[in-house]
Design a protein around this motif. Structure first.
Motif, PDB file in Angstrom:
ATOM      1  N   GLN A   1       0.784  -1.239   0.000  1.00  0.00           N
ATOM      2  CA  GLN A   1       0.000   0.000   0.000  1.00  0.00           C
ATOM      3  C   GLN A   1       0.816   1.289   0.000  1.00  0.00           C
TER       4      GLN A   1
ATOM      5  N   CYS B   1       4.739   5.203  -3.182  1.00  0.00           N
ATOM      6  CA  CYS B   1       5.015   6.623  -2.955  1.00  0.00           C
ATOM      7  C   CYS B   1       6.171   6.829  -1.984  1.00  0.00           C
TER       8      CYS B   1
ATOM      9  N   ILE C   1      -3.570  10.288   9.915  1.00  0.00           N
ATOM     10  CA  ILE C   1      -3.034  10.515   8.565  1.00  0.00           C
ATOM     11  C   ILE C   1      -3.344   9.314   7.667  1.00  0.00           C
TER      12      ILE C   1
ATOM     13  N   GLY D   1      -3.364  19.089   0.784  1.00  0.00           N
ATOM     14  CA  GLY D   1      -2.956  20.409   1.276  1.00  0.00           C
ATOM     15  C   GLY D   1      -1.513  20.341   1.693  1.00  0.00           C
TER      16      GLY D   1
HETATM   17  C1  HEC Z   1      -0.216   7.881  -3.709  1.00  0.00           C
HETATM   18  C2  HEC Z   1       0.942   8.100  -2.934  1.00  0.00           C
HETATM   19  C3  HEC Z   1       0.927   7.736  -1.460  1.00  0.00           C
HETATM   20  C4  HEC Z   1       0.650   6.518  -0.898  1.00  0.00           C
HETATM   21  C5  HEC Z   1       0.246   5.221  -1.600  1.00  0.00           C
HETATM   22  C6  HEC Z   1       0.849   6.672   0.520  1.00  0.00           C
HETATM   23  N1  HEC Z   1       1.206   7.944   0.809  1.00  0.00           N
HETATM   24 FE1  HEC Z   1       1.638   8.705   2.627  1.00  0.00          FE
HETATM   25  N2  HEC Z   1       1.853  10.536   1.825  1.00  0.00           N
HETATM   26  C7  HEC Z   1       1.803  10.858   0.474  1.00  0.00           C
HETATM   27  C8  HEC Z   1       1.979  12.275   0.301  1.00  0.00           C
HETATM   28  C9  HEC Z   1       1.993  12.991  -1.021  1.00  0.00           C
HETATM   29  C10 HEC Z   1       2.114  12.808   1.576  1.00  0.00           C
HETATM   30  C11 HEC Z   1       2.288  14.272   1.922  1.00  0.00           C
HETATM   31  C12 HEC Z   1       0.939  14.971   1.854  1.00  0.00           C
HETATM   32  C13 HEC Z   1       1.011  16.327   1.262  1.00  0.00           C
HETATM   33  O1  HEC Z   1       1.908  16.588   0.465  1.00  0.00           O
HETATM   34  O2  HEC Z   1       0.119  17.112   1.574  1.00  0.00           O
HETATM   35  C14 HEC Z   1       2.072  11.692   2.507  1.00  0.00           C
HETATM   36  C15 HEC Z   1       2.240  11.808   3.882  1.00  0.00           C
HETATM   37  C16 HEC Z   1       2.330  10.764   4.759  1.00  0.00           C
HETATM   38  C17 HEC Z   1       2.658  10.881   6.159  1.00  0.00           C
HETATM   39  C18 HEC Z   1       2.960  12.172   6.907  1.00  0.00           C
HETATM   40  C19 HEC Z   1       4.232  12.799   6.376  1.00  0.00           C
HETATM   41  C20 HEC Z   1       5.471  11.972   6.551  1.00  0.00           C
HETATM   42  O3  HEC Z   1       6.221  11.862   5.571  1.00  0.00           O
HETATM   43  O4  HEC Z   1       5.672  11.409   7.631  1.00  0.00           O
HETATM   44  C21 HEC Z   1       2.645   9.619   6.661  1.00  0.00           C
HETATM   45  C22 HEC Z   1       2.953   9.199   8.106  1.00  0.00           C
HETATM   46  C23 HEC Z   1       2.305   8.718   5.587  1.00  0.00           C
HETATM   47  N3  HEC Z   1       2.110   9.445   4.449  1.00  0.00           N
HETATM   48  C24 HEC Z   1       2.203   7.355   5.732  1.00  0.00           C
HETATM   49  C25 HEC Z   1       1.768   6.514   4.716  1.00  0.00           C
HETATM   50  C26 HEC Z   1       1.509   5.100   4.895  1.00  0.00           C
HETATM   51  C27 HEC Z   1       1.733   4.333   6.173  1.00  0.00           C
HETATM   52  C28 HEC Z   1       1.064   4.622   3.689  1.00  0.00           C
HETATM   53  C29 HEC Z   1       0.602   3.239   3.359  1.00  0.00           C
HETATM   54  C30 HEC Z   1      -0.472   2.691   4.173  1.00  0.00           C
HETATM   55  C31 HEC Z   1       1.062   5.738   2.755  1.00  0.00           C
HETATM   56  N4  HEC Z   1       1.485   6.848   3.418  1.00  0.00           N
HETATM   57  C32 HEC Z   1       0.692   5.642   1.447  1.00  0.00           C
HETATM   58  C33 HEC Z   1       1.596   9.966  -0.533  1.00  0.00           C
HETATM   59  C34 HEC Z   1       1.265   8.633  -0.378  1.00  0.00           C
END
Ligand code: HEC
Length: 198
Positions: A84, A88, A119, A126
């Motif tokens: 999942q 990214c 989160i 944003g």
């Molecule tokens: C499609 C791409 C994508 C996926 C898939 C994704 N994320 Fe993210 N995530 C992001 C982006 C982009 C941000 C920053 C949000 C922003 O820019 O506003 C973020 C931010 C975060 C953050 C807070 C910022 C940081 O870097 O600590 C966490 C914690 C996080 N994601 C955890 C996860 C987890 C755990 C998963 C899987 C369950 C996940 N993400 C899946 C794109 C993704």
């Protein structure tokens, strides 16, 4: 010639009705088939079962079925991450500079467990500041995709990988956080909404 005589002659010229004959199977064939049959039975009767039938572990097909969204048994956080999040945030947890923020050393990951849970539950839309860099991407919502156990497992994995050293997150916390923000429909509006929860 009278009519009757003519009819009689016509009848006399008729060939007899053909009959379907039968040709018996030649006795040689019968003997050969019989011999093969007898020797096959003798062979079966004399041969020994090589494999011990008790060698198997007695499992049946039903034992191999993995229930979807199963709530029993442990969930592998690394596996959830690979399925999942890795696209990214990358396998190293370093993200992609300027596009996807790092999870390694992130204050959001290492900070309050409830915020990390929020989160993952609702996602982010944003601008969000991570380790001093502002990201303007979109983090998808996982509330309908992952169970409490899976969210707890993936966050516990993230908090203890990529050099991170923070405590586990337990599924009871995810459950409580999910219940508390059930009516929340939109993703969190980055820093604007999350900074106050930190
Ligand atoms: C499609 C791409 C994508 C996926 C898939 C994704 N994320 Fe993210 N995530 C992001 C982006 C982009 C941000 C920053 C949000 C922003 O820019 O506003 C973020 C931010 C975060 C953050 C807070 C910022 C940081 O870097 O600590 C966490 C914690 C996080 N994601 C955890 C996860 C987890 C755990 C998963 C899987 C369950 C996940 N993400 C899946 C794109 C993704």
């Amino acid at each position: 010639m009278s009519d009757t005589e003519q009819e009689l002659n016509a009848q006399k010229r008729e060939m007899p009705e053909p009959v379907e004959g039968s040709r018996p199977i030649p006795w040689v064939v019968l003997v050969i088939v019989g011999a093969v049959f007898v020797s096959a039975l003798t062979y079966l009767g004399m041969s020994k079962q090589v494999n011990d039938p008790s060698i198997g572990d007695h499992r049946v097909a039903a034992d191999f079925v993995v229930a979807k969204g199963s709530t029993t048994g442990p969930v592998d956080g690394a596996q959830v991450y690979a399925a999942q999040c890795v696209a990214c945030h990358q396998a190293t947890g370093a993200g992609l500079p300027g596009v996807f923020p790092p999870l390694a050393g992130s204050e959001w990951v290492l900070g309050k467990p409830s915020v990390a849970v929020q989160i993952v539950l609702h996602g982010i839309d944003g601008s969000l500041t991570v380790k001093g860099t502002v990201y303007k991407g979109q983090m998808p919502t996982f509330k309908d995709k992952l169970s409490d156990k899976e969210i707890a497992a993936v966050l516990s994995h993230v908090r203890s990988s990529f050099g991170n050293q923070a405590g586990k997150i337990d599924d009871a916390l995810v459950k409580a956080q999910r219940a508390a923000t059930q009516s929340h429909e939109k993703p969190w509006n980055g820093d604007a909404e999350l900074a106050s929860l930190k």
